[in-house]
Design a protein around this motif. Structure first.
Motif, PDB file in Angstrom:
ATOM      1  N   SER A   1      -4.511  -2.172   1.412  1.00 15.52           N
ATOM      2  CA  SER A   1      -4.829  -0.950   1.073  1.00 15.52           C
ATOM      3  C   SER A   1      -4.650  -0.571  -0.398  1.00 15.52           C
ATOM      4  O   SER A   1      -5.569  -0.873  -1.186  1.00 15.52           O
ATOM      5  CB  SER A   1      -4.176   0.239   2.033  1.00 15.52           C
ATOM      6  N   TYR A   2      -3.983   0.467  -0.616  1.00 12.56           N
ATOM      7  CA  TYR A   2      -4.103   0.996  -2.229  1.00 12.56           C
ATOM      8  C   TYR A   2      -3.729  -0.175  -3.115  1.00 12.56           C
ATOM      9  O   TYR A   2      -4.226  -0.178  -4.085  1.00 12.56           O
ATOM     10  CB  TYR A   2      -3.082   2.161  -2.159  1.00 12.56           C
ATOM     11  N   GLY A   3      -2.740  -1.045  -2.640  1.00 15.67           N
ATOM     12  CA  GLY A   3      -2.562  -2.171  -2.970  1.00 15.67           C
ATOM     13  C   GLY A   3      -3.590  -2.996  -3.427  1.00 15.67           C
ATOM     14  O   GLY A   3      -3.642  -3.751  -4.461  1.00 15.67           O
TER      15      GLY A   3
ATOM     16  N   ASP B   1       7.671  -3.489  -6.134  1.00 10.31           N
ATOM     17  CA  ASP B   1       7.463  -1.804  -5.871  1.00 10.31           C
ATOM     18  C   ASP B   1       6.347  -1.074  -6.789  1.00 10.31           C
ATOM     19  O   ASP B   1       6.663  -1.392  -7.980  1.00 10.31           O
ATOM     20  CB  ASP B   1       8.701  -1.178  -5.767  1.00 10.31           C
ATOM     21  N   LEU B   2       5.175  -0.649  -6.242  1.00 19.55           N
ATOM     22  CA  LEU B   2       4.448  -0.131  -7.163  1.00 19.55           C
ATOM     23  C   LEU B   2       5.286   1.344  -7.718  1.00 19.55           C
ATOM     24  O   LEU B   2       6.169   1.510  -7.187  1.00 19.55           O
ATOM     25  CB  LEU B   2       3.123   0.178  -6.569  1.00 19.55           C
ATOM     26  N   VAL B   3       4.438   1.552  -8.752  1.00 17.82           N
ATOM     27  CA  VAL B   3       5.333   2.803  -9.528  1.00 17.82           C
ATOM     28  C   VAL B   3       5.229   4.088  -8.757  1.00 17.82           C
ATOM     29  O   VAL B   3       4.244   4.364  -7.959  1.00 17.82           O
ATOM     30  CB  VAL B   3       4.300   3.278 -10.810  1.00 17.82           C
ATOM     31  N   PHE B   4       6.308   4.711  -8.556  1.00 17.09           N
ATOM     32  CA  PHE B   4       6.717   5.839  -7.518  1.00 17.09           C
ATOM     33  C   PHE B   4       7.078   5.431  -6.162  1.00 17.09           C
ATOM     34  O   PHE B   4       6.938   6.313  -5.105  1.00 17.09           O
ATOM     35  CB  PHE B   4       5.687   7.012  -7.701  1.00 17.09           C
ATOM     36  N   PHE B   5       7.176   4.103  -5.966  1.00 18.73           N
ATOM     37  CA  PHE B   5       7.792   3.393  -4.678  1.00 18.73           C
ATOM     38  C   PHE B   5       8.946   2.809  -5.003  1.00 18.73           C
ATOM     39  O   PHE B   5       9.115   2.063  -5.884  1.00 18.73           O
ATOM     40  CB  PHE B   5       6.689   2.707  -4.112  1.00 18.73           C
TER      41      PHE B   5
ATOM     42  N   GLY C   1       0.720  -1.261  -0.077  1.00 16.36           N
ATOM     43  CA  GLY C   1      -0.134  -0.176   0.075  1.00 16.36           C
ATOM     44  C   GLY C   1       1.046   1.185   0.068  1.00 16.36           C
ATOM     45  O   GLY C   1       1.940   1.145  -0.351  1.00 16.36           O
ATOM     46  N   LEU C   2       0.163   2.344   0.234  1.00 16.58           N
ATOM     47  CA  LEU C   2       0.727   3.981   0.147  1.00 16.58           C
ATOM     48  C   LEU C   2       2.251   3.884   1.549  1.00 16.58           C
ATOM     49  O   LEU C   2       2.862   4.683   1.282  1.00 16.58           O
ATOM     50  CB  LEU C   2      -0.056   4.845   0.471  1.00 16.58           C
ATOM     51  N   GLY C   3       1.849   3.225   2.591  1.00 13.22           N
ATOM     52  CA  GLY C   3       2.615   3.323   3.670  1.00 13.22           C
ATOM     53  C   GLY C   3       4.074   3.489   3.542  1.00 13.22           C
ATOM     54  O   GLY C   3       4.971   4.226   4.269  1.00 13.22           O
ATOM     55  N   ALA C   4       4.643   2.421   2.653  1.00 17.50           N
ATOM     56  CA  ALA C   4       6.246   2.197   2.431  1.00 17.50           C
ATOM     57  C   ALA C   4       6.478   1.761   1.137  1.00 17.50           C
ATOM     58  O   ALA C   4       5.449   1.787   0.223  1.00 17.50           O
ATOM     59  CB  ALA C   4       6.903   1.714   3.506  1.00 17.50           C
TER      60      ALA C   4
END
Length: 318
Positions: free
Chosen positions: A124-126, A83-87, A57-60
């Protein structure tokens, strides 16, 4: 001003070591369209094992959100942790910010590693990304676990008081914190019983922010802005795969009502399990219960305890 010892850097090293000892290697895939994806993949893929995709998700980044989980699943699966895009080490020069685009990028990574069928878990976002993968690539995705993801939220929910924070810009400042105070606020929203972050020196929190939230700040906030834009329940496709929905009882990021809404939307094909006395970060507050639920659904291929299918199975066996 002198800096504190980097706890974040040390923890990051420990997680990398865990991934490596678990038989994974770090791999970069250039999608040749301005997008580069990083993913932890099996050093040696075994055809005898099914494949499992874990989406953070967004946290890390992937390391931090799955570091305590992967060792429980590598004996049963070929595990892929992107890793998602921008992570982490994933990024794009393209303008897309939707979960649909994220899902397409992940699918191309899986295809690059010759993975044709897999199950997935999205946090979460994931979970938004995983849900999108399961609808776009239904023939490839076999089983789905959605964890505290407001899939069935609607844009109108923002103005109807469904969320504790209804202003998207303020939500972005909390979910992608850039100051110790905002990080403390984020912890307060995500835990039912928050750890005493007010007692943690600000330099330790600033160290975490520098390492985990310092890059692609505006791009990450764009991801948040894109989620509710023009979102209507009637437009959300229904999954055909067996689906497990897991939710923290006192989630303040995505209220439990959204978990019930998703269950109603998917019908008998989905099972909703509520983790008592936890918040949005139930996977951190109750890690053993989280892993047990995942194993039951993904390894044993059983519905969660207390679901209608589980009760029916027990009756049939008595």
């Amino acid at each position: 001003m002198s800096r504190c010892f980097s706890f974040t850097g040390t923890k990051n090293w420990c997680f990398r070591s865990t991934f490596t000892r678990s038989g994974l290697r770090s791999e970069i895939t250039d999608l040749k369209d301005g997008t580069v994806m990083h993913c932890w993949v099996p050093k040696t893929r075994k055809d005898s094992k099914p494949d499992l995709l874990l989406i953070h998700g967004l946290g890390a980044n992937a390391l931090w959100q799955w570091g305590d989980v992967i060792q429980h699943f590598v004996p049963y699966f070929n595990v892929y942790v992107p890793d998602l895009v921008f992570f982490g080490d994933s990024y794009t020069t393209r303008p897309e910010r939707t979960e649909s685009f994220q899902a397409q990028c992940l699918m191309r990574v899986m295809e690059a590693h010759s993975v044709q069928k897999f199950s997935l878990v999205g946090l979460s976002y994931g979970g938004f990304v995983g849900y999108s993968m399961a609808t776009q690539f239904a023939e490839a995705v076999e089983r789905v676990v959605i964890c505290c993801s407001g899939i069935c939220m609607e844009e109108k929910d923002l103005i109807e008081g469904v969320f504790a924070v209804s202003d998207l810009e303020e939500a972005g400042r909390i979910l992608v914190p850039q100051s110790p105070d905002k990080l403390r606020e984020l912890v307060g929203y995500t835990f039912f019983r928050p750890p005493p972050v007010r007692l943690i020196p600000s330099c330790f929190l600033a160290d975490f922010i520098d390492a985990m939230c310092g890059e692609y700040v505006e791009e990450k906030r764009d991801l948040i802005r894109a989620v509710p834009k023009d979102r209507k329940l009637s437009d959300i496709p229904k999954l055909t795969q067996p689906t497990l929905i897991i939710w923290g009882e006192h989630d303040r990021v995505f209220p439990l009502e959204l978990g019930h809404r998703l269950k109603r939307h998917l019908g008998d094909n989905a099972h909703l399990t509520i983790v008592k006395n936890t918040g949005h970060a139930f996977n951190v507050e109750r890690p053993k219960e989280f892993i047990k639920l995942l194993k039951s659904f993904l390894v044993d291929l059983q519905p969660p305890p207390g679901s209608p299918a589980s009760i029916q199975s027990k009756l049939q066996n008595t």
